[in-house]
Design a protein around this motif. Structure first.
Motif, PDB file in Angstrom:
ATOM      1  N   GLY A 127       0.816  -1.216   0.000  1.00  0.00           N
ATOM      2  CA  GLY A 127       0.000   0.000   0.000  1.00  0.00           C
ATOM      3  C   GLY A 127       0.844   1.258   0.000  1.00  0.00           C
ATOM      4  N   ARG A 128       0.149   2.393  -0.162  1.00  0.00           N
ATOM      5  CA  ARG A 128       0.858   3.679  -0.147  1.00  0.00           C
ATOM      6  C   ARG A 128       0.267   4.590   0.914  1.00  0.00           C
ATOM      7  NH1 ARG A 128       1.455   6.131  -6.080  1.00  0.00           N
ATOM      8  NH2 ARG A 128       3.153   7.313  -5.101  1.00  0.00           N
ATOM      9  N   PHE A 129       1.121   5.436   1.443  1.00  0.00           N
ATOM     10  CA  PHE A 129       0.710   6.406   2.461  1.00  0.00           C
ATOM     11  C   PHE A 129       1.403   7.724   2.104  1.00  0.00           C
ATOM     12  CE2 PHE A 129       1.338   7.642   7.230  1.00  0.00           C
ATOM     13  CZ  PHE A 129       0.332   8.600   7.129  1.00  0.00           C
ATOM     14  N   GLY A 130       0.601   8.669   1.629  1.00  0.00           N
ATOM     15  CA  GLY A 130       1.167   9.968   1.243  1.00  0.00           C
ATOM     16  C   GLY A 130       2.151   9.867   0.094  1.00  0.00           C
ATOM     17  N   GLY A 131       1.952   8.917  -0.788  1.00  0.00           N
ATOM     18  CA  GLY A 131       2.817   8.776  -1.955  1.00  0.00           C
ATOM     19  C   GLY A 131       3.969   7.812  -1.751  1.00  0.00           C
ATOM     20  N   LEU A 132       4.292   7.511  -0.500  1.00  0.00           N
ATOM     21  CA  LEU A 132       5.366   6.562  -0.202  1.00  0.00           C
ATOM     22  C   LEU A 132       4.770   5.186   0.108  1.00  0.00           C
ATOM     23  CD1 LEU A 132       7.306   8.917   2.253  1.00  0.00           C
ATOM     24  CD2 LEU A 132       8.078   8.283  -0.031  1.00  0.00           C
ATOM     25  N   GLN A 133       5.581   4.144   0.069  1.00  0.00           N
ATOM     26  CA  GLN A 133       5.123   2.833   0.534  1.00  0.00           C
ATOM     27  C   GLN A 133       4.729   2.992   2.016  1.00  0.00           C
ATOM     28  OE1 GLN A 133       7.133   0.783   2.750  1.00  0.00           O
ATOM     29  NE2 GLN A 133       5.597  -0.871   2.770  1.00  0.00           N
ATOM     30  N   SER A 134       3.736   2.245   2.450  1.00  0.00           N
ATOM     31  CA  SER A 134       3.114   2.491   3.763  1.00  0.00           C
ATOM     32  C   SER A 134       4.109   2.600   4.915  1.00  0.00           C
ATOM     33  CB  SER A 134       2.121   1.375   4.088  1.00  0.00           C
ATOM     34  OG  SER A 134       1.154   1.304   3.090  1.00  0.00           O
ATOM     35  N   GLY A 135       5.012   1.632   5.015  1.00  0.00           N
ATOM     36  CA  GLY A 135       5.955   1.633   6.134  1.00  0.00           C
ATOM     37  C   GLY A 135       6.859   2.859   6.102  1.00  0.00           C
ATOM     38  N   VAL A 136       7.349   3.185   4.910  1.00  0.00           N
ATOM     39  CA  VAL A 136       8.205   4.370   4.760  1.00  0.00           C
ATOM     40  C   VAL A 136       7.394   5.636   5.069  1.00  0.00           C
ATOM     41  CG1 VAL A 136       9.624   5.697   3.134  1.00  0.00           C
ATOM     42  CG2 VAL A 136       9.664   3.204   3.074  1.00  0.00           C
ATOM     43  N   GLY A 137       6.122   5.617   4.640  1.00  0.00           N
ATOM     44  CA  GLY A 137       5.251   6.765   4.913  1.00  0.00           C
ATOM     45  C   GLY A 137       5.058   6.997   6.405  1.00  0.00           C
ATOM     46  N   VAL A 138       4.853   5.920   7.167  1.00  0.00           N
ATOM     47  CA  VAL A 138       4.690   6.072   8.635  1.00  0.00           C
ATOM     48  C   VAL A 138       5.958   6.673   9.240  1.00  0.00           C
ATOM     49  CG1 VAL A 138       4.372   4.827  10.813  1.00  0.00           C
ATOM     50  CG2 VAL A 138       3.004   4.203   8.806  1.00  0.00           C
ATOM     51  N   VAL A 139       7.107   6.191   8.767  1.00  0.00           N
ATOM     52  CA  VAL A 139       8.361   6.721   9.311  1.00  0.00           C
ATOM     53  C   VAL A 139       8.507   8.206   8.968  1.00  0.00           C
ATOM     54  CG1 VAL A 139      10.883   6.576   9.231  1.00  0.00           C
ATOM     55  CG2 VAL A 139       9.523   4.484   9.251  1.00  0.00           C
ATOM     56  N   TYR A 140       8.231   8.559   7.699  1.00  0.00           N
ATOM     57  CA  TYR A 140       8.447   9.949   7.267  1.00  0.00           C
ATOM     58  C   TYR A 140       7.394  10.919   7.802  1.00  0.00           C
ATOM     59  CZ  TYR A 140      12.463   9.827   4.167  1.00  0.00           C
ATOM     60  OH  TYR A 140      13.742   9.769   3.686  1.00  0.00           O
ATOM     61  N   TYR A 141       6.127  10.519   7.780  1.00  0.00           N
ATOM     62  CA  TYR A 141       5.063  11.472   8.103  1.00  0.00           C
ATOM     63  C   TYR A 141       4.662  11.456   9.581  1.00  0.00           C
ATOM     64  CZ  TYR A 141       4.513  11.580   3.013  1.00  0.00           C
ATOM     65  OH  TYR A 141       4.742  11.703   1.668  1.00  0.00           O
ATOM     66  N   VAL A 142       5.028  10.400  10.296  1.00  0.00           N
ATOM     67  CA  VAL A 142       4.597  10.312  11.694  1.00  0.00           C
ATOM     68  C   VAL A 142       5.801  10.233  12.655  1.00  0.00           C
ATOM     69  CG1 VAL A 142       3.121   9.121  13.353  1.00  0.00           C
ATOM     70  CG2 VAL A 142       2.511   9.109  10.926  1.00  0.00           C
ATOM     71  N   ILE A 143       6.664   9.219  12.449  1.00  0.00           N
ATOM     72  CA  ILE A 143       7.753   9.023  13.420  1.00  0.00           C
ATOM     73  C   ILE A 143       8.763  10.167  13.359  1.00  0.00           C
ATOM     74  CG2 ILE A 143       9.684   7.523  14.086  1.00  0.00           C
ATOM     75  CD1 ILE A 143       8.033   5.120  13.262  1.00  0.00           C
ATOM     76  N   TRP A 144       9.153  10.574  12.165  1.00  0.00           N
ATOM     77  CA  TRP A 144      10.164  11.640  12.037  1.00  0.00           C
ATOM     78  C   TRP A 144       9.686  12.947  12.695  1.00  0.00           C
ATOM     79  CZ3 TRP A 144      11.612  14.711   7.043  1.00  0.00           C
ATOM     80  CH2 TRP A 144      12.758  15.459   7.273  1.00  0.00           C
ATOM     81  N   PRO A 145       8.487  13.436  12.338  1.00  0.00           N
ATOM     82  CA  PRO A 145       8.033  14.659  13.041  1.00  0.00           C
ATOM     83  C   PRO A 145       7.915  14.463  14.550  1.00  0.00           C
ATOM     84  CG  PRO A 145       6.670  14.228  11.113  1.00  0.00           C
ATOM     85  CD  PRO A 145       7.534  13.029  11.300  1.00  0.00           C
ATOM     86  N   PHE A 146       7.455  13.281  14.953  1.00  0.00           N
ATOM     87  CA  PHE A 146       7.287  13.033  16.399  1.00  0.00           C
ATOM     88  C   PHE A 146       8.627  13.126  17.137  1.00  0.00           C
ATOM     89  CE2 PHE A 146       7.342  10.111  20.024  1.00  0.00           C
ATOM     90  CZ  PHE A 146       6.352  10.686  20.814  1.00  0.00           C
ATOM     91  N   VAL A 147       9.630  12.397  16.637  1.00  0.00           N
ATOM     92  CA  VAL A 147      10.916  12.424  17.354  1.00  0.00           C
ATOM     93  C   VAL A 147      11.590  13.792  17.241  1.00  0.00           C
ATOM     94  CG1 VAL A 147      11.312   9.942  17.184  1.00  0.00           C
ATOM     95  CG2 VAL A 147      12.283  11.449  15.442  1.00  0.00           C
ATOM     96  N   THR A 148      11.369  14.475  16.109  1.00  0.00           N
ATOM     97  CA  THR A 148      11.997  15.792  15.936  1.00  0.00           C
ATOM     98  C   THR A 148      11.455  16.793  16.946  1.00  0.00           C
ATOM     99  OG1 THR A 148      12.387  15.417  13.584  1.00  0.00           O
ATOM    100  CG2 THR A 148      12.332  17.705  14.316  1.00  0.00           C
ATOM    101  N   VAL A 149      10.156  16.805  17.129  1.00  0.00           N
ATOM    102  CA  VAL A 149       9.539  17.799  18.015  1.00  0.00           C
ATOM    103  C   VAL A 149       9.577  17.335  19.478  1.00  0.00           C
ATOM    104  CG1 VAL A 149       7.390  18.988  18.600  1.00  0.00           C
ATOM    105  CG2 VAL A 149       8.063  18.692  16.197  1.00  0.00           C
TER     106      VAL A 149
END
Lengths: 126, 502
Positions: A84-106
Motif C-alpha cells: 500500500g501507499r501512504f502519502g505517496g510513499l510505501q506504507s511503512g516508509v510513509g509512517v516513518v516519514y510522516y509520523v515518526i520523524w516529526p514526532f521524534v523531531t519535536v
C-alpha cells in the motif's frame, strides 16, 4: 556490590543491544527494528537518574513518550513490507516519514526540556 | 562565474577569517582554545552541535544516497538524529556538566582519565581520538575540494588546499571559540538554504506528490522499506546514527563548553529541529533529481556524490547555486573546525599527558598540532579515493562504538571499568579497520543486509557491559564518586601547564 536501579537499566541496555546485534547479523528485521524505541527510552530513563539513583518527577513524561514511540514503531513494523501507499510513499516508509520523524523531531527535544525543568536541574544545582 | 557569486564566496571566507581573528584576541589559554573558555549559551552550543554533526557526509553524501536508494537512505542516515540528540542530552548533559565543574576537563580523553583513573584507558582513548579526528577531517577535506573546485573552477586538489587553508586559518587562530561561532553562522546558513532549496527542488520536479508518483511508476521499490537496500541494512544504519550520536566527540566536547547548567534545557530541541530542517536539503534535492531523471529532464548520474552539485548547476540560477554551494561548504567546514581542535587536543594534551609528559606553552603547541592535523588530512585526502560517504561512516561508527559505552554509560554505572574501556576502544577501532579493509580487498564478503557500523556499535556496547560486569571491583564505584564529588576529586589536567599557558 548489590544490584541497584542503574545496574538493572545498564543490563537491560546490554540485552537490547544484544538483540539488535543478533537481528542485524542474521537478517531478522523484527529483532533489529523493535528494540530501537525501547532501547532509546531505557537510555533516556538512565539519563533521568539523579545522583541518588532516583527518577523523581521525570518518569511520567518519559513513560508517555516511550509508549507513543514504541507504538509508532510497531505500526511502522506492521506495514513495513505491504504494497500500500501512504502519502505517496510505501506504507511503512510513509509512517516513518510522516509520523515518526516529526514526532521524534519535536517531542524528543521537548521531553528533555520538560524533564530538565521538572527534575534534572535540581540535581545539577545542588 | 557571476560577480555576485564571487562576492558571496569572498564575503563568506572573509567573515570566517574575521571571526577567527576576533576569537584569537580572546584566546590566551588551552582552556579557551579547546573548550571556548566554557562561555557558551544554549543557542550557540545547540546550533554549533547540530552544524558540526551535519557534515559534508550528511549534506553531500546523503543527497547522493537519497538519489540512488530513495527515501530509505535518510531513514538510515538522518531521520533519527533528533532522537539521538535527545538521548545524548539525557546521558551526557547534567553528568558532564557536573564532572567538568569538578575537574579541568577539556576533551574526551580527559573525561576518561577522570572517570577511570587508568593510564591504559587514557592512552587508548587519546590514540583513538587522534586517528578518528584525522579520518573524519580527511572526509571533510575531500568534500571541500569538490565544492571549491565547482565554485572556482580549480581542480579538486587545489580546492582542497584552498578550503583547508581557510578553515585552518580561523581554527588555528581562534581554536574552539572560533569553531563554535563560525559553526553558528554556518548552521544558520545551512538552515536557510535547506528550506529554500527543498521547496524549490520539489516544485521543479512537479510538486511532492507528482515527484513521488513519477518515481513509483518507474520503480516502486525506490519508495519502499525493502527496496534498493535490504530493510535490515537500513535499520543497521539507523542504529549506528541514533545510538552513535552520544559517542561523537564533536558533540561530547560541546557539553564541556557551556557557561551554566541552565543552558542545557533547550539544547536538544534546538539541535534536533535544526538538524531535521537541514535534512530537507537531501530529501528534496535527492528525490527531485531522481524524479527528473525518470522524467527525462536530467541525465542519469555516474557518481552519486555529484547529485547536489549537478542539481544546482543544471536547475538553479548561478547566483542561487553559488549561495547553495557556500552553504554546503559551511556544512563541511563546521565539522572540520571541530575535528581540528579535537585532533590537536588529542596529540598535545591527551597523548602526551597520558604518557606522563607535561607540555609547556600548551596553547602554542595546540596551534602547531592543528596545522599538523590539517596537513595529515590533506595527505590522506589527496591519496585516497574512497567516497566521502564511506569515510564519514567509518568515523561515526568508530567513535560511537568507542565512546558510547565507556563514556555515556560510564558516567552512570559504578561497575564500568578501565579494562572494559580499553578493550572496547581497541575492538571498536580494529574491528572497523580490519573488516573495512578485508571487504574492500575482497578477502571477506559481507551479506548485503549487513551494515557494519550498526553491528559494531551494538556489539561494542554489549562487550563493554559484559566485561565491566565481570571485572568490576568495589574500587570502581569509588572512582565514579570521585568524578562528581569535590572533596574526593583528583587533578585531571596538568596544573603546571595551565600556569604557563599564557
Amino acid at each position: 556490590m548489590k544490584h541497584d536501579r542503574t545496574d538493572a537499566l545498564v543490563l537491560t541496555i546490554g540485552g537490547l543491544f544484544a538483540l539488535l546485534t543478533i537481528g542485524m547479523t542474521f537478517d531478522i528485521w523484527q529483532l533489529a527494528w523493535l528494540p530501537i524505541p525501547i532501547l532509546s527510552v531505557v537510555m533516556i530513563a538512565l539519563g533521568c537518574l539523579d545522583r541518588y539513583g532516583r527518577w523523581g518527577a521525570s518518569l511520567p513524561p518519559v513513560l508517555i513518550f516511550g509508549v507513543v514511540l514504541t507504538s509508532l514503531f510497531v505500526w511502522a513494523g506492521l506495514v513495513l513490507f505491504d504494497s500500500g501507499r501512504f502519502g505517496g510513499l510505501q506504507s511503512g516508509v510513509g509512517v516513518v516519514y510522516y509520523v515518526i520523524w516529526p514526532f521524534v523531531t519535536v517531542f524528543s527535544g521537548l521531553l528533555y526540556a520538560v524533564v530538565y525543568a521538572r527534575w534534572l536541574r535540581h540535581d545539577v544545582s545542588r | 562565474m557571476e560577480p555576485l557569486v564571487i562576492a558571496i564566496i569572498i564575503g563568506y571566507f572573509a567573515l570566517m577569517v574575521a571571526i577567527g581573528w576576533w576569537a584569537k584576541r580572546k584566546t590566551s589559554s588551552a582552556k579557551e582554545f579547546l573548550v571556548a573558555g566554557q562561555t557558551l549559551g544554549f543557542l550557540v552550543m545547540a546550533i554549533a552541535s547540530f552544524s558540526s554533526i551535519q557534515s559534508g557526509w550528511g549534506m553531500v553524501g546523503s543527497t547522493g544516497t537519497t538519489y540512488d536508494w530513495g527515501p530509505q537512505a535518510l531513514i538510515g542516515s538522518a531521520l533519527f538524529i533528533p532522537l539521538g540528540f535527545a538521548v545524548a542530552w539525557f546521558l551526557l548533559g547534567t553528568r558532564l556538566h557536573r564532572a567538568a565543574r569538578k575537574h579541568q576537563i577539556y576533551s574526551v580523553p580527559d573525561l576518561i582519565k577522570a572517570r577511570y583513573q587508568s593510564k591504559s584507558a587514557h592512552v587508548t582513548m587519546s590514540v583513538a581520538m587522534l586517528i578518528g579526528s584525522i579520518s573524519y577531517m580527511t572526509a571533510q577535506v575531500t568534500a571541500t575540494g569538490v565544492i571549491i573546485s565547482l565554485l572556482t573552477g580549480t581542480s579538486p586538489a587545489t580546492g582542497a588546499w584552498i578550503g583547508s587553508a581557510i578553515v585552518a586559518a580561523y581554527t588555528v587562530a581562534g581554536g574552539m571559540l572560533a569553531a563554535v561561532w563560525t559553526d553558528l553562522i554556518q548552521g544558520l546558513l545551512m538552515i536557510v538554504i535547506s528550506v529554500g532549496l527543498f521547496f524549490y527542488a520539489v516544485n521543479e520536479a512537479g510538486g511532492w506528490r507528482n515527484m513521488l508518483d513519477s518515481i513509483w511508476q518507474e520503480d516502486p521499490t525506490l519508495l519502499s522499506a525493502d527496496g534498493s537496500m535490504p530493510a535490515v541494512f537500513i535499520v543497521g544504519f539507523a542504529v549506528m546514527i541514533l545510538f552513535g550520536a552520544a559517542g561523537q566527540p564533536q558533540l561530547v566536547t560541546k557539553f564541556l563548553m557551556l557557561k551554566d547548567e541552565k543552558e542545557l534545557k533547550w539544547g536538544a530541541a534546538v539541535a534536533g529541529i535544526s538538524y531535521a530542517v537541514t535534512t530537507l536539503f537531501s530529501l528534496g534535492v535527492g528525490l527531485s533529481m531522481r524524479a527528473m531523471t525518470i522524467q527525462g529532464r536530467a541525465e542519469p548520474l555516474d557518481n552519486i556524490d555529484n547529485t547536489a552539485t549537478v542539481f544546482l548547476d543544471a536547475f538553479t540560477h548561478p547566483v542561487v547555486a553559488g549561495i547553495a554551494l557556500v552553504g554546503l561548504l559551511a556544512a563541511i567546514m563546521s565539522s572540520a573546525s571541530s575535528f581540528i581542535t579535537i585532533g590537536a587536543a588529542s596529540a598535545v594534551r591527551d597523548l602526551t599527558g597520558s604518557l606522563g609528559r607535561v607540555v609547556r606553552r600548551e596553547l602554542l603547541w595546540n596551534r602547531v598540532a592543528s596545522v599538523g592535523v590539517v596537513l595529515a588530512a590533506l595527505l590522506f585526502a589527496l591519496y585516497l579515493s574512497q567516497v566521502i560517504f564511506l569515510l564519514g561512516a567509518i568515523g561515526w561508527a568508530a567513535f560511537g562504538a568507542a565512546i558510547l559505552g565507556p563514556l555515556a554509560l560510564g558516567l552512570f554505572w559504578r561497575r564500568a571499568t578501565a579494562v572494559a574501556t580499553t578493550v572496547t576502544i581497541v575492538v571498536s577501532l580494529l574491528g572497523n579497520l580490519v573488516i573495512t579493509v578485508a571487504t574492500s580487498q575482497g578477502w571477506l564478503t559481507l551479506p548485503d543486509y549487513f551494515y557494519l557500523g550498526g553491528v559494531v556499535i551494538a556489539f561494542s556496547t554489549v562487550l563493554f557491559i559484559a566485561l565491566s560486569y565481570v571485572t568490576a571491583k568495589p574500587a570502581d564505584a569509588d572512582k565514579l564518586a570521585q568524578l562528581y564529588e569535590p572533596d574526593q576529586s583528583m587533578a585531571v589536567a596538568q596544573p603546571a601547564t595551565a600556569a604557563v599557558d599564557r
